[in-house]
Scaffold this motif. Structure first.
Motif, PDB file in Angstrom:
ATOM      1  N   TRP A  34       0.822  -1.211   0.000  1.00  0.00           N
ATOM      2  CA  TRP A  34       0.000   0.000   0.000  1.00  0.00           C
ATOM      3  C   TRP A  34       0.856   1.261   0.000  1.00  0.00           C
ATOM      4  O   TRP A  34       0.621   2.187  -0.786  1.00  0.00           O
ATOM      5  N   GLY A  37       2.605   1.660  -3.311  1.00  0.00           N
ATOM      6  CA  GLY A  37       1.656   2.127  -4.318  1.00  0.00           C
ATOM      7  C   GLY A  37       1.365   3.612  -4.194  1.00  0.00           C
ATOM      8  O   GLY A  37       1.307   4.341  -5.195  1.00  0.00           O
ATOM      9  N   LEU A  38       1.204   4.093  -2.968  1.00  0.00           N
ATOM     10  CA  LEU A  38       0.975   5.527  -2.755  1.00  0.00           C
ATOM     11  C   LEU A  38       2.153   6.359  -3.232  1.00  0.00           C
ATOM     12  O   LEU A  38       1.974   7.455  -3.781  1.00  0.00           O
ATOM     13  N   SER A  39       3.363   5.841  -3.015  1.00  0.00           N
ATOM     14  CA  SER A  39       4.550   6.601  -3.417  1.00  0.00           C
ATOM     15  C   SER A  39       4.689   6.710  -4.932  1.00  0.00           C
ATOM     16  O   SER A  39       5.423   7.577  -5.418  1.00  0.00           O
ATOM     17  N   LYS A  41       2.096   7.246  -7.006  1.00  0.00           N
ATOM     18  CA  LYS A  41       0.937   7.939  -7.560  1.00  0.00           C
ATOM     19  C   LYS A  41       1.131   9.449  -7.500  1.00  0.00           C
ATOM     20  O   LYS A  41       1.830   9.978  -6.631  1.00  0.00           O
ATOM     21  N   LEU A  46      -4.204  11.516  -5.642  1.00  0.00           N
ATOM     22  CA  LEU A  46      -4.471  11.034  -4.289  1.00  0.00           C
ATOM     23  C   LEU A  46      -5.334  12.007  -3.499  1.00  0.00           C
ATOM     24  O   LEU A  46      -6.023  11.603  -2.551  1.00  0.00           O
ATOM     25  N   THR A  50      -7.743   8.011  -1.994  1.00  0.00           N
ATOM     26  CA  THR A  50      -6.616   7.080  -1.996  1.00  0.00           C
ATOM     27  C   THR A  50      -6.900   5.813  -2.804  1.00  0.00           C
ATOM     28  O   THR A  50      -5.976   5.041  -3.072  1.00  0.00           O
ATOM     29  N   GLU A  51      -8.172   5.601  -3.208  1.00  0.00           N
ATOM     30  CA  GLU A  51      -8.453   4.440  -4.051  1.00  0.00           C
ATOM     31  C   GLU A  51      -7.800   4.559  -5.417  1.00  0.00           C
ATOM     32  O   GLU A  51      -7.728   3.573  -6.175  1.00  0.00           O
ATOM     33  N   VAL A  53      -4.846   4.560  -5.946  1.00  0.00           N
ATOM     34  CA  VAL A  53      -3.632   3.758  -5.930  1.00  0.00           C
ATOM     35  C   VAL A  53      -3.784   2.473  -6.741  1.00  0.00           C
ATOM     36  O   VAL A  53      -2.794   1.880  -7.191  1.00  0.00           O
ATOM     37  N   TYR A  58       1.116   5.163 -13.047  1.00  0.00           N
ATOM     38  CA  TYR A  58       2.027   5.349 -11.919  1.00  0.00           C
ATOM     39  C   TYR A  58       3.184   6.228 -12.365  1.00  0.00           C
ATOM     40  O   TYR A  58       3.492   6.324 -13.568  1.00  0.00           O
ATOM     41  N   GLY A 247       1.661  11.295  -1.564  1.00  0.00           N
ATOM     42  CA  GLY A 247       2.580  10.479  -2.346  1.00  0.00           C
ATOM     43  C   GLY A 247       4.029  10.763  -2.016  1.00  0.00           C
ATOM     44  O   GLY A 247       4.854   9.848  -1.926  1.00  0.00           O
ATOM     45  N   SER A 250       4.855   9.242   1.324  1.00  0.00           N
ATOM     46  CA  SER A 250       5.007   7.786   1.170  1.00  0.00           C
ATOM     47  C   SER A 250       6.366   7.455   0.557  1.00  0.00           C
ATOM     48  O   SER A 250       7.009   6.468   0.944  1.00  0.00           O
TER      49      SER A 250
END
Length: 281
Positions: A34, A37-39, A41, A46, A50-51, A53, A58, A247, A250
């Motif tokens: 998780w 993935g955030l990092s 995006k 975001l 947050t969905e 992600v 990317y 992001g 993260s």
């Protein structure tokens, strides 16, 4: 020899344990996936939720911005100096103390060992005021030395090394004495290499603790240039309105965790050896 028989119930049990282990691994890896993935995006995506992600595209923009931030690398350097210095100091002091408690005879040895073990029961918060005042008097706040020294008193490290030195057969000492080996050479050239798995385990635990420590660096390091990664990233999170988004934070967290992952991968074999009791053959 009678042929080996296979029981279906034992095979089913093994499969069930394997499936359970896989499920636990997925649960353990989910937070890591998780945050990675955030990092990857875009921060604007975001902000909508947050969905995002789970959807393409990317980007590596957060890592590019991270590399361009000199402040983060300063925090990284501080954490590296503190973690390495504390690890080396704990290994040296714990090995010497463990050898003395485990192999030598001297007055009040048992009493002193019990006093050392009392350190396992004293929480850090109980001595934080006295430590802060003492370091303030010494002028060690906002210095690398002030961040390293408190972590050198490792009661767990002394206990671990004492147990490993005690497990070494006495015949080794006797053989070395017959060869007129000096005491320090006996420790350095004979005993210490036999405790390599224990040292690797203690070194990894100490490095992880020093790298992830937040409590003492938050108190001792009040200047921004002396922040460690944990304190620096936390300061960015508390000032989220001026940061570059979720992001980017993260990406900082992933960047901060890389040394820990690398250290564990390099020394995991020694950890398994130590836990399985294979330090002395």
């Amino acid at each position: 020899m009678a042929p080996r028989t296979y029981r279906p119930e034992a095979l089913n049990t093994s499969k069930g344990l394997f499936v359970l282990a896989c499920l636990l691994a997925v649960v353990a890896m989910a937070p890591i996936a998780w945050i990675v993935g955030l990092s990857l995006k875009d921060n604007k995506a975001l902000m909508l939720g947050t969905e995002a992600v789970f959807a393409l595209p990317y980007t590596l923009a957060n890592y590019v911005n991270l590399i361009g931030s000199s402040q983060v690398f300063g925090w990284f350097f501080n954490s590296l100096v503190v973690a390495v210095g504390e690890t080396v100091g704990v290994l040296v002091l714990s090995s010497l103390a463990g050898y003395a408690f485990g192999r030598l005879e001297f007055p009040f040895r048992r009493t002193l060992f019990v006093l050392v073990l009392f350190g396992l029961a004293v929480p850090e918060q109980a001595v934080i005021i006295a430590r802060h005042q003492m370091f303030n008097w010494l002028g060690w706040h906002n210095t690398h030395l002030g961040l390293i020294v408190p972590g050198l008193t490792s009661a767990f490290g002394v206990f671990l090394m004492t147990q490993f030195f005690r497990a070494i057969p006495k015949e080794i000492d006797e053989a070395a004495l017959l060869d007129n080996t000096p005491p320090f050479r006996l420790f350095w050239r004979v005993m210490l290499p036999l405790t390599l798995p224990a040292q690797a385990t203690l070194g990894i635990f100490t490095f992880l603790h020093a790298w992830n420590d937040y409590w003492w660096p938050l108190i001792s390091a009040t200047k921004k240039e002396m922040f460690t990664l944990t304190v620096g990233i936390a300061s960015s999170q508390t000032n989220f309105a001026q940061s570059e988004g979720l992001g980017f934070l993260s990406a900082q967290a992933v960047f901060a965790s890389l040394p820990v992952v690398i250290v564990y991968i390099l020394f995991q074999r020694h950890i398994v050896t130590a836990v399985s009791g294979g330090a002395v053959k």
